[in-house]
Scaffold this motif. Structure first.
Motif, PDB file in Angstrom:
ATOM      1  N   MET A   1       0.848  -1.163   0.000  1.00 27.96           N
ATOM      2  CA  MET A   1       0.000   0.000   0.000  1.00 27.96           C
ATOM      3  C   MET A   1       0.902   1.237   0.000  1.00 27.96           C
ATOM      4  SD  MET A   1      -3.123   1.151   2.567  1.00 27.96           S
ATOM      5  CE  MET A   1      -3.689  -0.471   2.836  1.00 27.96           C
ATOM      6  N   SER A   2       0.562   2.179  -0.822  1.00 21.19           N
ATOM      7  CA  SER A   2       1.390   3.379  -0.949  1.00 21.19           C
ATOM      8  C   SER A   2       1.142   4.333   0.223  1.00 21.19           C
ATOM      9  CB  SER A   2       1.074   4.089  -2.257  1.00 21.19           C
ATOM     10  OG  SER A   2      -0.229   4.629  -2.214  1.00 21.19           O
ATOM     11  N   VAL A   3       2.032   5.275   0.371  1.00 20.04           N
ATOM     12  CA  VAL A   3       1.901   6.280   1.429  1.00 20.04           C
ATOM     13  C   VAL A   3       0.639   7.097   1.219  1.00 20.04           C
ATOM     14  CG1 VAL A   3       2.984   8.322   2.444  1.00 20.04           C
ATOM     15  CG2 VAL A   3       4.384   6.382   1.763  1.00 20.04           C
ATOM     16  N   GLN A   4       0.339   7.399  -0.020  1.00 19.03           N
ATOM     17  CA  GLN A   4      -0.861   8.176  -0.321  1.00 19.03           C
ATOM     18  C   GLN A   4      -2.121   7.430   0.114  1.00 19.03           C
ATOM     19  OE1 GLN A   4      -1.394   9.074  -4.472  1.00 19.03           O
ATOM     20  NE2 GLN A   4      -2.615  10.884  -4.030  1.00 19.03           N
ATOM     21  N   VAL A   6      -2.334   5.182   2.511  1.00 19.49           N
ATOM     22  CA  VAL A   6      -2.368   5.165   3.977  1.00 19.49           C
ATOM     23  C   VAL A   6      -2.896   6.489   4.515  1.00 19.49           C
ATOM     24  CG1 VAL A   6      -0.912   5.053   6.044  1.00 19.49           C
ATOM     25  CG2 VAL A   6      -0.548   3.443   4.174  1.00 19.49           C
ATOM     26  N   LEU A   7      -2.464   7.583   3.912  1.00 16.41           N
ATOM     27  CA  LEU A   7      -2.949   8.897   4.344  1.00 16.41           C
ATOM     28  C   LEU A   7      -4.444   9.035   4.112  1.00 16.41           C
ATOM     29  CD1 LEU A   7      -0.021  11.155   3.087  1.00 16.41           C
ATOM     30  CD2 LEU A   7      -0.574  10.579   5.450  1.00 16.41           C
ATOM     31  N   TYR A   8      -4.941   8.520   2.987  1.00 16.94           N
ATOM     32  CA  TYR A   8      -6.380   8.554   2.730  1.00 16.94           C
ATOM     33  C   TYR A   8      -7.148   7.712   3.743  1.00 16.94           C
ATOM     34  CZ  TYR A   8      -6.595  11.171  -1.656  1.00 16.94           C
ATOM     35  OH  TYR A   8      -6.556  12.153  -2.594  1.00 16.94           O
ATOM     36  N   VAL A   9      -6.616   6.548   4.092  1.00 20.30           N
ATOM     37  CA  VAL A   9      -7.284   5.687   5.075  1.00 20.30           C
ATOM     38  C   VAL A   9      -7.339   6.375   6.439  1.00 20.30           C
ATOM     39  CG1 VAL A   9      -7.055   3.516   6.355  1.00 20.30           C
ATOM     40  CG2 VAL A   9      -6.784   3.533   3.882  1.00 20.30           C
ATOM     41  N   ALA A  11      -7.329   9.577   6.952  1.00 17.02           N
ATOM     42  CA  ALA A  11      -8.297  10.678   6.823  1.00 17.02           C
ATOM     43  C   ALA A  11      -9.726  10.169   6.942  1.00 17.02           C
ATOM     44  CB  ALA A  11      -8.105  11.393   5.488  1.00 17.02           C
ATOM     45  N   ILE A  12     -10.022   9.049   6.318  1.00 16.43           N
ATOM     46  CA  ILE A  12     -11.380   8.499   6.382  1.00 16.43           C
ATOM     47  C   ILE A  12     -11.717   8.077   7.801  1.00 16.43           C
ATOM     48  CG2 ILE A  12     -12.796   6.537   5.659  1.00 16.43           C
ATOM     49  CD1 ILE A  12     -11.368   6.770   2.918  1.00 16.43           C
ATOM     50  N   ILE A  13     -10.776   7.426   8.474  1.00 10.52           N
ATOM     51  CA  ILE A  13     -11.021   7.002   9.854  1.00 10.52           C
ATOM     52  C   ILE A  13     -11.269   8.207  10.753  1.00 10.52           C
ATOM     53  CG2 ILE A  13      -9.917   5.958  11.874  1.00 10.52           C
ATOM     54  CD1 ILE A  13      -8.587   3.975   9.913  1.00 10.52           C
ATOM     55  N   LEU A  14     -10.462   9.247  10.606  1.00 14.73           N
ATOM     56  CA  LEU A  14     -10.648  10.440  11.432  1.00 14.73           C
ATOM     57  C   LEU A  14     -11.981  11.118  11.161  1.00 14.73           C
ATOM     58  CD1 LEU A  14      -7.079  11.997  11.313  1.00 14.73           C
ATOM     59  CD2 LEU A  14      -8.254  11.119  13.325  1.00 14.73           C
ATOM     60  N   LEU A  15     -12.387  11.171   9.910  1.00 14.18           N
ATOM     61  CA  LEU A  15     -13.672  11.810   9.593  1.00 14.18           C
ATOM     62  C   LEU A  15     -14.851  10.994  10.103  1.00 14.18           C
ATOM     63  CD1 LEU A  15     -12.869  13.150   6.032  1.00 14.18           C
ATOM     64  CD2 LEU A  15     -13.184  14.474   8.127  1.00 14.18           C
ATOM     65  N   ALA A  35      -7.135  17.737   7.076  1.00 17.75           N
ATOM     66  CA  ALA A  35      -5.718  17.992   6.833  1.00 17.75           C
ATOM     67  C   ALA A  35      -5.027  16.761   6.257  1.00 17.75           C
ATOM     68  CB  ALA A  35      -5.036  18.428   8.132  1.00 17.75           C
ATOM     69  N   PHE A  36      -5.357  15.574   6.772  1.00 13.39           N
ATOM     70  CA  PHE A  36      -4.778  14.351   6.230  1.00 13.39           C
ATOM     71  C   PHE A  36      -5.259  14.100   4.803  1.00 13.39           C
ATOM     72  CE2 PHE A  36      -3.258  13.148  10.399  1.00 13.39           C
ATOM     73  CZ  PHE A  36      -2.179  12.341  10.102  1.00 13.39           C
ATOM     74  N   ALA A  37      -6.519  14.405   4.521  1.00 14.21           N
ATOM     75  CA  ALA A  37      -7.032  14.231   3.162  1.00 14.21           C
ATOM     76  C   ALA A  37      -6.315  15.169   2.191  1.00 14.21           C
ATOM     77  CB  ALA A  37      -8.535  14.484   3.129  1.00 14.21           C
ATOM     78  N   LEU A  38      -6.092  16.406   2.605  1.00  9.64           N
ATOM     79  CA  LEU A  38      -5.373  17.353   1.762  1.00  9.64           C
ATOM     80  C   LEU A  38      -3.924  16.925   1.559  1.00  9.64           C
ATOM     81  CD1 LEU A  38      -5.521  20.019   0.227  1.00  9.64           C
ATOM     82  CD2 LEU A  38      -4.907  21.174   2.341  1.00  9.64           C
ATOM     83  N   LEU A  39      -3.314  16.404   2.609  1.00  9.39           N
ATOM     84  CA  LEU A  39      -1.946  15.909   2.493  1.00  9.39           C
ATOM     85  C   LEU A  39      -1.878  14.726   1.533  1.00  9.39           C
ATOM     86  CD1 LEU A  39       0.999  15.982   3.452  1.00  9.39           C
ATOM     87  CD2 LEU A  39       0.312  14.462   5.314  1.00  9.39           C
ATOM     88  N   ALA A  40      -2.845  13.824   1.618  1.00  8.81           N
ATOM     89  CA  ALA A  40      -2.862  12.668   0.717  1.00  8.81           C
ATOM     90  C   ALA A  40      -3.081  13.112  -0.725  1.00  8.81           C
ATOM     91  CB  ALA A  40      -3.953  11.691   1.140  1.00  8.81           C
ATOM     92  N   TYR A  41      -3.956  14.078  -0.913  1.00 10.92           N
ATOM     93  CA  TYR A  41      -4.244  14.567  -2.256  1.00 10.92           C
ATOM     94  C   TYR A  41      -3.017  15.224  -2.888  1.00 10.92           C
ATOM     95  CZ  TYR A  41      -6.475  17.219  -5.989  1.00 10.92           C
ATOM     96  OH  TYR A  41      -6.805  17.737  -7.200  1.00 10.92           O
TER      97      TYR A  41
END
Length: 51
Positions: A1-4, A6-9, A11-15, A35-41
């Motif tokens: 799984m890529s870093v991107q 993981v960041l999306y996952v 973000a989803i958990i936090l939301l 913030a995590f979603a923006l970082l992943a994007y």
């Protein structure tokens, strides 16, 4: 799984947790999730890689 991915996952958990009727003190989980979603994007731009 890529870093991107993981960041999306994260973000989803936090939301999802932010939508629950619990109170957190001093930190907004929805803003942290956004913030995590923006970082992943923007991860490919930050690292100079391809998505």
């Amino acid at each position: 799984m890529s870093v991107q991915a993981v960041l999306y996952v994260i973000a989803i958990i936090l939301l999802v947790v932010a939508a629950l009727p619990i109170t957190t003190r001093g930190i907004s989980l929805s803003l942290l999730g956004a913030a995590f979603a923006l970082l992943a994007y923007s991860w490919p731009v930050i690292t100079g890689g391809e998505a």
